[in-house]
Scaffold this motif. Sequence first.
Motif, PDB file in Angstrom:
ATOM      1  N   HIS A   2       0.875  -1.176   0.273  1.00 52.05           N
ATOM      2  CA  HIS A   2       0.010  -0.262   0.181  1.00 52.05           C
ATOM      3  C   HIS A   2       0.418   1.241  -0.051  1.00 52.05           C
ATOM      4  O   HIS A   2       1.995   0.987   0.584  1.00 52.05           O
ATOM      5  CB  HIS A   2      -0.880  -0.185   1.211  1.00 52.05           C
ATOM      6  CG  HIS A   2      -0.215   0.376   2.013  1.00 52.05           C
ATOM      7  ND1 HIS A   2       0.164   0.976   2.949  1.00 52.05           N
ATOM      8  CD2 HIS A   2      -0.041  -0.835   3.197  1.00 52.05           C
ATOM      9  CE1 HIS A   2       0.615   0.376   4.560  1.00 52.05           C
ATOM     10  NE2 HIS A   2       0.782  -0.602   4.649  1.00 52.05           N
ATOM     11  N   ASP A   3       0.333   2.521  -0.658  1.00 50.28           N
ATOM     12  CA  ASP A   3       1.155   3.363  -1.236  1.00 50.28           C
ATOM     13  C   ASP A   3       1.162   4.565   0.465  1.00 50.28           C
ATOM     14  O   ASP A   3       2.892   4.362   0.375  1.00 50.28           O
ATOM     15  CB  ASP A   3       0.250   4.686  -1.174  1.00 50.28           C
ATOM     16  CG  ASP A   3      -0.214   4.567  -2.600  1.00 50.28           C
ATOM     17  OD1 ASP A   3       0.409   3.624  -2.989  1.00 50.28           O
ATOM     18  OD2 ASP A   3      -1.448   5.198  -3.004  1.00 50.28           O
ATOM     19  N   GLU A   4       1.346   4.338   1.256  1.00 52.12           N
ATOM     20  CA  GLU A   4       1.792   4.532   2.710  1.00 52.12           C
ATOM     21  C   GLU A   4       3.066   3.608   3.390  1.00 52.12           C
ATOM     22  O   GLU A   4       3.850   4.233   3.563  1.00 52.12           O
ATOM     23  CB  GLU A   4       0.333   4.812   4.109  1.00 52.12           C
ATOM     24  CG  GLU A   4       1.467   5.430   5.334  1.00 52.12           C
ATOM     25  CD  GLU A   4      -0.101   5.015   6.492  1.00 52.12           C
ATOM     26  OE1 GLU A   4       0.653   5.064   7.324  1.00 52.12           O
ATOM     27  OE2 GLU A   4      -0.686   5.580   6.150  1.00 52.12           O
ATOM     28  N   TYR A   5       3.000   2.831   3.310  1.00 58.80           N
ATOM     29  CA  TYR A   5       3.740   1.385   3.597  1.00 58.80           C
ATOM     30  C   TYR A   5       5.414   2.467   2.472  1.00 58.80           C
ATOM     31  O   TYR A   5       6.468   2.131   3.220  1.00 58.80           O
ATOM     32  CB  TYR A   5       3.857  -0.006   3.282  1.00 58.80           C
ATOM     33  CG  TYR A   5       5.011  -0.758   3.458  1.00 58.80           C
ATOM     34  CD1 TYR A   5       5.496  -0.740   4.620  1.00 58.80           C
ATOM     35  CD2 TYR A   5       5.100  -1.719   2.425  1.00 58.80           C
ATOM     36  CE1 TYR A   5       6.712  -2.122   4.687  1.00 58.80           C
ATOM     37  CE2 TYR A   5       5.991  -2.429   2.493  1.00 58.80           C
ATOM     38  CZ  TYR A   5       7.186  -2.763   3.647  1.00 58.80           C
ATOM     39  OH  TYR A   5       7.270  -3.355   3.609  1.00 58.80           O
ATOM     40  N   VAL A   6       4.704   1.642   0.830  1.00 61.90           N
ATOM     41  CA  VAL A   6       5.892   2.251   0.613  1.00 61.90           C
ATOM     42  C   VAL A   6       6.443   4.185   0.062  1.00 61.90           C
ATOM     43  O   VAL A   6       7.537   3.706   0.295  1.00 61.90           O
ATOM     44  CB  VAL A   6       5.162   2.330  -1.280  1.00 61.90           C
ATOM     45  CG1 VAL A   6       6.044   2.503  -2.209  1.00 61.90           C
ATOM     46  CG2 VAL A   6       5.038   0.468  -0.855  1.00 61.90           C
ATOM     47  N   GLN A   7       5.309   4.865   0.251  1.00 66.75           N
ATOM     48  CA  GLN A   7       5.998   6.088   1.157  1.00 66.75           C
ATOM     49  C   GLN A   7       7.070   6.229   1.958  1.00 66.75           C
ATOM     50  O   GLN A   7       8.310   6.960   2.138  1.00 66.75           O
ATOM     51  CB  GLN A   7       4.800   6.833   1.176  1.00 66.75           C
ATOM     52  CG  GLN A   7       4.682   7.483  -0.113  1.00 66.75           C
ATOM     53  CD  GLN A   7       3.540   8.386   0.337  1.00 66.75           C
ATOM     54  OE1 GLN A   7       2.852   8.426   1.108  1.00 66.75           O
ATOM     55  NE2 GLN A   7       3.886  10.004  -0.097  1.00 66.75           N
ATOM     56  N   GLN A   8       6.709   5.110   3.130  1.00 69.54           N
ATOM     57  CA  GLN A   8       8.040   4.911   4.268  1.00 69.54           C
ATOM     58  C   GLN A   8       9.024   3.861   3.646  1.00 69.54           C
ATOM     59  O   GLN A   8       9.981   4.898   4.324  1.00 69.54           O
ATOM     60  CB  GLN A   8       7.146   4.445   5.508  1.00 69.54           C
ATOM     61  CG  GLN A   8       5.916   4.696   5.948  1.00 69.54           C
ATOM     62  CD  GLN A   8       5.299   3.986   7.208  1.00 69.54           C
ATOM     63  OE1 GLN A   8       5.873   3.045   7.097  1.00 69.54           O
ATOM     64  NE2 GLN A   8       4.683   5.059   7.545  1.00 69.54           N
ATOM     65  N   LEU A   9       8.961   3.758   3.410  1.00 68.34           N
ATOM     66  CA  LEU A   9      10.490   2.793   2.879  1.00 68.34           C
ATOM     67  C   LEU A   9      10.696   3.813   2.329  1.00 68.34           C
ATOM     68  O   LEU A   9      12.307   4.025   2.395  1.00 68.34           O
ATOM     69  CB  LEU A   9       9.675   1.719   2.109  1.00 68.34           C
ATOM     70  CG  LEU A   9       9.360   0.108   2.414  1.00 68.34           C
ATOM     71  CD1 LEU A   9       7.764  -0.780   1.334  1.00 68.34           C
ATOM     72  CD2 LEU A   9      10.484  -0.087   3.670  1.00 68.34           C
ATOM     73  N   MET A  10      10.616   4.585   1.233  1.00 64.87           N
ATOM     74  CA  MET A  10      11.136   4.894   0.210  1.00 64.87           C
ATOM     75  C   MET A  10      11.735   6.391   1.103  1.00 64.87           C
ATOM     76  O   MET A  10      13.093   6.825   0.854  1.00 64.87           O
ATOM     77  CB  MET A  10      10.827   6.190  -1.015  1.00 64.87           C
ATOM     78  CG  MET A  10      11.436   6.921  -1.477  1.00 64.87           C
ATOM     79  SD  MET A  10       9.694   8.047  -3.135  1.00 64.87           S
ATOM     80  CE  MET A  10      11.070   8.809  -4.078  1.00 64.87           C
ATOM     81  N   ALA A  11      11.706   7.128   2.012  1.00 66.16           N
ATOM     82  CA  ALA A  11      12.337   7.685   3.309  1.00 66.16           C
ATOM     83  C   ALA A  11      12.920   7.084   3.583  1.00 66.16           C
ATOM     84  O   ALA A  11      14.413   7.463   4.010  1.00 66.16           O
ATOM     85  CB  ALA A  11      11.204   8.297   4.363  1.00 66.16           C
ATOM     86  N   ARG A  12      12.634   6.037   4.320  1.00 68.34           N
ATOM     87  CA  ARG A  12      13.828   5.095   4.992  1.00 68.34           C
ATOM     88  C   ARG A  12      14.919   4.825   4.068  1.00 68.34           C
ATOM     89  O   ARG A  12      16.003   4.508   4.305  1.00 68.34           O
ATOM     90  CB  ARG A  12      13.255   3.863   5.639  1.00 68.34           C
ATOM     91  CG  ARG A  12      11.924   4.810   7.064  1.00 68.34           C
ATOM     92  CD  ARG A  12      11.597   3.365   7.411  1.00 68.34           C
ATOM     93  NE  ARG A  12      12.220   2.361   8.220  1.00 68.34           N
ATOM     94  CZ  ARG A  12      11.776   0.561   7.463  1.00 68.34           C
ATOM     95  NH1 ARG A  12      10.689   0.859   7.039  1.00 68.34           N
ATOM     96  NH2 ARG A  12      12.517  -0.046   7.701  1.00 68.34           N
ATOM     97  N   ALA A  13      14.976   4.816   2.872  1.00 69.46           N
ATOM     98  CA  ALA A  13      15.816   4.570   1.751  1.00 69.46           C
ATOM     99  C   ALA A  13      16.536   5.550   2.116  1.00 69.46           C
ATOM    100  O   ALA A  13      17.238   5.238   1.881  1.00 69.46           O
ATOM    101  CB  ALA A  13      14.985   4.260   0.437  1.00 69.46           C
ATOM    102  N   LYS A  14      15.987   6.627   1.647  1.00 69.70           N
ATOM    103  CA  LYS A  14      16.976   7.834   1.725  1.00 69.70           C
ATOM    104  C   LYS A  14      17.491   8.334   2.590  1.00 69.70           C
ATOM    105  O   LYS A  14      19.410   8.657   2.629  1.00 69.70           O
ATOM    106  CB  LYS A  14      15.964   9.140   1.474  1.00 69.70           C
ATOM    107  CG  LYS A  14      15.597   9.864  -0.455  1.00 69.70           C
ATOM    108  CD  LYS A  14      14.717  10.756  -0.095  1.00 69.70           C
ATOM    109  CE  LYS A  14      13.711  11.246  -1.151  1.00 69.70           C
ATOM    110  NZ  LYS A  14      12.763  11.554  -1.427  1.00 69.70           N
ATOM    111  N   ASP A  15      17.404   8.312   3.486  1.00 65.55           N
ATOM    112  CA  ASP A  15      17.969   8.415   5.559  1.00 65.55           C
ATOM    113  C   ASP A  15      18.653   7.126   5.650  1.00 65.55           C
ATOM    114  O   ASP A  15      19.327   7.539   7.022  1.00 65.55           O
ATOM    115  CB  ASP A  15      17.194   9.232   6.344  1.00 65.55           C
ATOM    116  CG  ASP A  15      16.350   7.887   7.327  1.00 65.55           C
ATOM    117  OD1 ASP A  15      15.791   6.752   6.476  1.00 65.55           O
ATOM    118  OD2 ASP A  15      15.586   7.977   7.456  1.00 65.55           O
TER     119      ASP A  15
END
Length: 197
Positions: A2-15
Amino acid sequence: MHDEYVQQLMARAKDGTISQREVKEIALAMSEGRAGRNLYRPLYAVARAGGPAYESLVADYVIHPEDPEVSALAVHVLTGQWGVGAKYREQILELLGSPEWDLDDDAFMAAVTGAGEILHDGFDAELLHTLLKLAEEGRGKYNDHLMQRVAVEAIARALGASLAESMRLPEGVTHAQWSQDLLAAAHDRLREAARQS
């Protein structure tokens, strides 16, 4: 996914807080077709956090008519970040042909820049000739001036300029003169290569 989970993953990949286990799970979901329709964020997370170990997965999306932004991301990662773009020169050449599915030129523009990165690492007459043609003749589209400028910057990279130098005019030189000098140097490079072959 789901979108929210994927958004969190993207942010965590960045940091840098995403685990390799999670990266592996995302990559598996993508390869099995379980990652959903919007693949940009999962691909970004895998490329950013997983690195070149996931080259084959990223390469699968270089030609991705379903989402040209995903295609552009794959080209950027392979050419600009990982420096393995020469392996995918046939796909880059295909994208430089402005495929019909790339409505906003996302993949095409990434391929123009990516071709410059490939050429920075090694000579390829066909790629350089294609960039020259784009820079000199355009494609007859409304946004060709931007594209031609990006093609000239890619040629600067191809001729050995650093990334910063390829986007910055030398002091006291007009853009027109800078472009003419680069195009002439590229033509010289092609003539020299033809003489040597």
